[in-house]
Design an enzyme around this catalytic site. Structure first.
Site, PDB file in Angstrom:
ATOM      1  N   CYS A 119      72.103   9.852 -11.849  1.00 21.49           N
ATOM      2  CA  CYS A 119      70.868  10.686 -12.150  1.00 21.49           C
ATOM      3  C   CYS A 119      69.721  10.617 -11.258  1.00 21.49           C
ATOM      4  O   CYS A 119      69.767   9.700 -10.651  1.00 21.49           O
ATOM      5  CB  CYS A 119      70.582  10.350 -13.796  1.00 21.49           C
ATOM      6  SG  CYS A 119      71.738  10.545 -14.956  1.00 21.49           S
ATOM      7  N   CYS A 408      68.338   9.068 -19.343  1.00 22.05           N
ATOM      8  CA  CYS A 408      68.824   8.122 -20.425  1.00 22.05           C
ATOM      9  C   CYS A 408      67.447   7.003 -20.441  1.00 22.05           C
ATOM     10  O   CYS A 408      67.407   6.272 -21.351  1.00 22.05           O
ATOM     11  CB  CYS A 408      70.112   7.401 -20.357  1.00 22.05           C
ATOM     12  SG  CYS A 408      71.487   8.380 -20.556  1.00 22.05           S
ATOM     13  N   GLU A 410      66.720   4.321 -18.628  1.00 22.25           N
ATOM     14  CA  GLU A 410      66.921   2.898 -18.363  1.00 22.25           C
ATOM     15  C   GLU A 410      66.413   2.383 -17.096  1.00 22.25           C
ATOM     16  O   GLU A 410      66.459   1.540 -16.930  1.00 22.25           O
ATOM     17  CB  GLU A 410      68.514   2.453 -18.510  1.00 22.25           C
ATOM     18  CG  GLU A 410      69.517   2.953 -17.440  1.00 22.25           C
ATOM     19  CD  GLU A 410      70.216   4.080 -17.752  1.00 22.25           C
ATOM     20  OE1 GLU A 410      71.042   4.439 -17.238  1.00 22.25           O
ATOM     21  OE2 GLU A 410      69.414   5.221 -18.680  1.00 22.25           O
ATOM     22  N   CYS A 731      76.784   8.590 -23.795  1.00 23.07           N
ATOM     23  CA  CYS A 731      75.723   7.750 -24.330  1.00 23.07           C
ATOM     24  C   CYS A 731      75.342   7.988 -25.699  1.00 23.07           C
ATOM     25  O   CYS A 731      75.431   8.909 -26.277  1.00 23.07           O
ATOM     26  CB  CYS A 731      74.394   7.646 -23.193  1.00 23.07           C
ATOM     27  SG  CYS A 731      73.380   9.293 -23.604  1.00 23.07           S
ATOM     28  N   CYS A 736      73.481  11.722 -21.020  1.00 24.65           N
ATOM     29  CA  CYS A 736      74.081  11.385 -19.841  1.00 24.65           C
ATOM     30  C   CYS A 736      75.058  12.661 -19.544  1.00 24.65           C
ATOM     31  O   CYS A 736      75.771  13.121 -20.685  1.00 24.65           O
ATOM     32  CB  CYS A 736      75.011  10.044 -19.749  1.00 24.65           C
ATOM     33  SG  CYS A 736      73.898   8.863 -19.626  1.00 24.65           S
TER      34      CYS A 736
END
Length: 739
Positions: A119, A408, A410, A731, A736
């Site tokens: 990503c 996502c 993170e 996810c 994702c």
């Protein structure tokens, strides 16, 4: 002269004889339908040992020292490292990202520099294309263009990546006034196989083409780049800066685009024909024409990104992941999904979040939106720019280029930067006899090598060389802590007061053993990165650790997903397959229950009974029983002691907990870098993907399963090439890409 490391057949045979992959109940089936590549010379898809060999060799050979007549000592050292990695991944004690499982070691990886990263992030503002693989012919490399971030997003989505993008006011305000409305004509040759379908969605026959001095004609090549360049030209013609001749008619010829169903080499799959592109170009032009003489808003820019994502989904990549990041006071952006017509048409294509800092206090309308539909999510850019792990304290500008995140949430990212993930299952690795510090060191070195890929975009090359960001994640966290500690990481709460608002709050109490466990592993990752960076003569990674949401990869090993709690102690997990999927006969032969999918034609729903790790432990908690407060506290624990990037988590809450959302978002504003929330549904939908069941039902359903799917599939010998995946999720929050 460069040389390549390869793993011997003798070594692989030894590993296969001594190591048993830790397949979860869904593991081998998930692997076979998602990551096993077709081997034309063998007339079948890969087996797991072949996939791991491809993946490890693709990675180890990215070590830049192999490019310049490597010594025998170096080759031996890297071969030994590759063997350790192979054994680790084959056993499923750890895995690289799903993207690496699919692409590493392929010709596509060698041709496409961006292919190993899941990503990306891009800021939606005028930018230069620079020395990139895609540069429109009418632009100088250093010339800023409105189209550039949209081209970046379109290109990366078509390569199978997800893209976070910022339409915050600071970016959108840099886009100049829309100067022209463009008359767009899309033509297809009458002899094209796609002619009839193309005309239905808005194209015209080539015989109707009327060209004059005020028009620009462009015939798209049958390539990914051709799609991107057509959209770039359309966008840039609306602005005087990139349309100095003031041309106001554009003719795009799509006759050369391969028809529906034709094979796509490289990433794999089959073509969609030109129809999704035709619809997208007409819709993008409408957004821009509607603002002729005015300025684009954040909603307009997000609409263009969503329309691109929709076209990519309809094309070869069956899932397009986007995260739109807007300003926290932009009510039009926050409410844009309330327009049901546009939501159904294209606004479903992104998860939407707002950027905040720790001084932000306006959580009431955000919490109301979350209770309604789970949006917006929260991204604290102030924390991301100035903190690694929270326990390490304020470090001014430690990650100062950060402007957003991946879809996502993170990994905090700068403009043009990708996430670069590797996932460890600590409980499984320990059970297989691994020293976790070695495992996390191997993971760090694997991810570091990915940063030496030949990236396609200049903005990416520059920021990657500067930051060398890696994201070493652990998954099955709940399984590991519950098994090792005998309890969950949050052992209770104590009364306290918010230092600024003086509100009464409940502060979590953490098991000190857990703090020590994750702290030691964090330091092992940092040490491995420091040592390897020194060896390679490159920058140390700006940040190192994360918790990715996981999903498909966690299913391989049967672990809980990232930091998430299992959805239930016992579950029916439903997976959808095309009726022609070669796995279906094997699944039926083994006793798995199947039924026609009620939502999609020609699709079969297969039910898998699942027992969570630790389900019988009296301290086990599932997403349906754990409190919203404990989930917030668990995310804060990992952000404080483990992750110097961020922690992806979709916190689930019961209806009765909805009134706590606002106060908990405020309480953790100094700790949580990003978060999202969703109401807990508990399998109430027909054919729900996850349906909690009781132990008795689980045992009854498990007894119905009488065979090993892998063995039966091999006996049936019914493999099929290029089968389309349906209903894959990677996810908890659905952000994702598939691979």
């Amino acid at each position: 002269m460069s040389e390549e490391i390869s793993l011997s057949a003798e070594f692989i045979d030894r590993v296969k004889a001594s190591v048993k992959p830790h397949w979860g109940k869904l593991g081998w089936v998930t692997y076979k339908r998602t990551y096993a590549r077709w081997l034309p010379e063998k007339g079948r898809s890969e087996n797991w040992d072949e996939t791991v060999k491809r993946v490890v060799e693709g990675n180890i050979n990215l070590d830049p020292r192999l490019q310049d007549s490597p010594s025998l000592e170096l080759k031996q050292s890297l071969t030994e490292e590759a063997e350790r990695l192979y054994k680790l991944i084959y056993g499923l004690g750890a895995t690289p990202s799903g993207r690496n499982l699919w692409i590493s070691g392929t010709d596509y990886q060698r041709r496409t520099g961006d292919s190993l990263n899941n990503c990306w992030f891009v800021a939606i503002r005028p930018q230069k294309y620079g020395d990139s693989k895609i540069v429109p012919s009418y632009l100088g490399k250093q010339e800023k263009a409105v189209s550039m971030p949209f081209s970046f997003l379109f290109d990366e989505l078509m390569k199978g990546g997800g893209v976070g993008f910022s339409v915050a006011r600071s970016n959108i305000s840099q886009i100049p006034r829309v100067d022209f409305a463009i008359d767009l004509q899309l033509v297809v040759d009458e002899t094209s196989e796609s002619y009839d379908a193309s005309v239905k969605v808005g194209a015209v026959g080539k015989n109707e083409l009327v060209q004059d001095a005020d028009s620009i004609y462009y015939r798209l090549p049958d390539t990914r780049e051709g799609w991107v360049l057509a959209n770039a030209l359309l966008i840039d013609l609306h602005f005087a800066q990139t349309n100095p001749d003031r041309k106001q008619k554009l003719i795009l010829d799509l006759s050369d685009i391969r028809p529906y169903g034709a094979e796509i080499h490289g990433f794999g799959g089959t073509a969609s024909g030109p129809m999704p592109l035709i619809s997208m170009l007409l819709d993008v032009n409408e957004v821009l024409n509607n603002k002729a003489g005015g300025r684009l808003t954040a909603v307009d820019a997000a609409d263009i990104c969503n329309l691109i994502g929709k076209a990519v989904v309809a094309g070869n990549v069956r899932r397009s992941a986007e995260l739109a990041l807007g300003s926290n006071d932009d009510q039009d952006f926050i409410s844009m999904k309330q327009d049901q017509e546009k939501l159904m048409h294209h606004r479903w294509a992104s998860n939407n979040s707002v950027a905040v800092d720790s001084a932000f206090s306006g959580y009431q309308p955000i919490a109301a939106g979350i209770r309604e539909n789970g949006e917006p999510g929260i991204v604290n850019l102030d924390l991301s720019k100035n903190y690694g792990r929270i326990v390490d304290g304020y470090q001014a500008g430690i990650d100062g280029d950060v402007e957003g995140t991946n879809p996502c949430g993170e990994i905090s990212l700068a403009n043009g930067e990708p996430c670069n993930l590797f996932e460890v299952f600590p409980l499984i690795a320990e059970e297989q006899g691994w020293d976790l510090q070695e495992v996390f060191a191997l993971a760090a070195r694997y991810a570091k090598r990915v940063t030496f890929s030949p990236y396609d975009w200049e903005i990416s090359r520059e920021i990657i060389q500067k930051n060398r960001r890696i994201g070493i994640s652990m998954s099955g966290i709940q399984d590991w802590l519950l098994t090792r500690l005998g309890n969950r990481v949050v052992t209770g709460f104590k009364d306290d007061f918010d230092p600024e608002t003086h509100e009464a709050i409940k502060v979590p109490v953490y098991d000190k053993r857990a703090i020590k466990m994750v702290d030691q592993l964090y330091k092992a990752v940092v040490k491995a990165d420091q040592d390897y960076s020194k060896t390679l003569g490159c920058n140390e990674s700006i940040k190192h650790t994360t918790v990715k949401p996981s999903g498909t990869v966690a299913k391989l090993a049967g672990a809980s997903e990232g930091m998430h709690f299992h959805y239930g102690a016992y579950l029916i997990q439903r997976i959808r397959f095309q009726d022609s999927d070669p796995l279906l006969p094997a699944l039926k032969a083994c006793g798995y229950r199947t039924e026609a999918d009620i939502y999609t034609e020609n699709t079969t729903c297969v039910e898998f009974p699942i027992k969570a790790v630790g389900a019988d432990n009296p301290n086990f908690a599932s997403a349906g029983t754990v409190s919203i407060a404990e989930q917030f506290a668990t995310q804060a624990f990992l952000q404080t002691y483990w992750s110097d990037n961020a922690v992806s988590c979709t916190i689930t809450f019961q209806d009765s907990e909805g009134d706590q959302v606002e106060s908990l978002l405020r309480q953790y504003r100094f700790i949580t870098k990003s978060t999202s929330l969703l109401p807990y549904f508990g399998g109430s939908l027909q054919q729900a993907p996850k349906e909690p069941i009781d132990k008795e039902t689980y045992e009854k359903r498990s007894q119905e399963i009488t065979g090993n799917v892998e063995e039966v599939f091999s006996q049936l010998n019914s493999d099929v090439k290029d089968l389309e995946l349906v209903d894959q999720t990677d996810c908890e929050g659905g952000a994702c890409p598939i691979k």
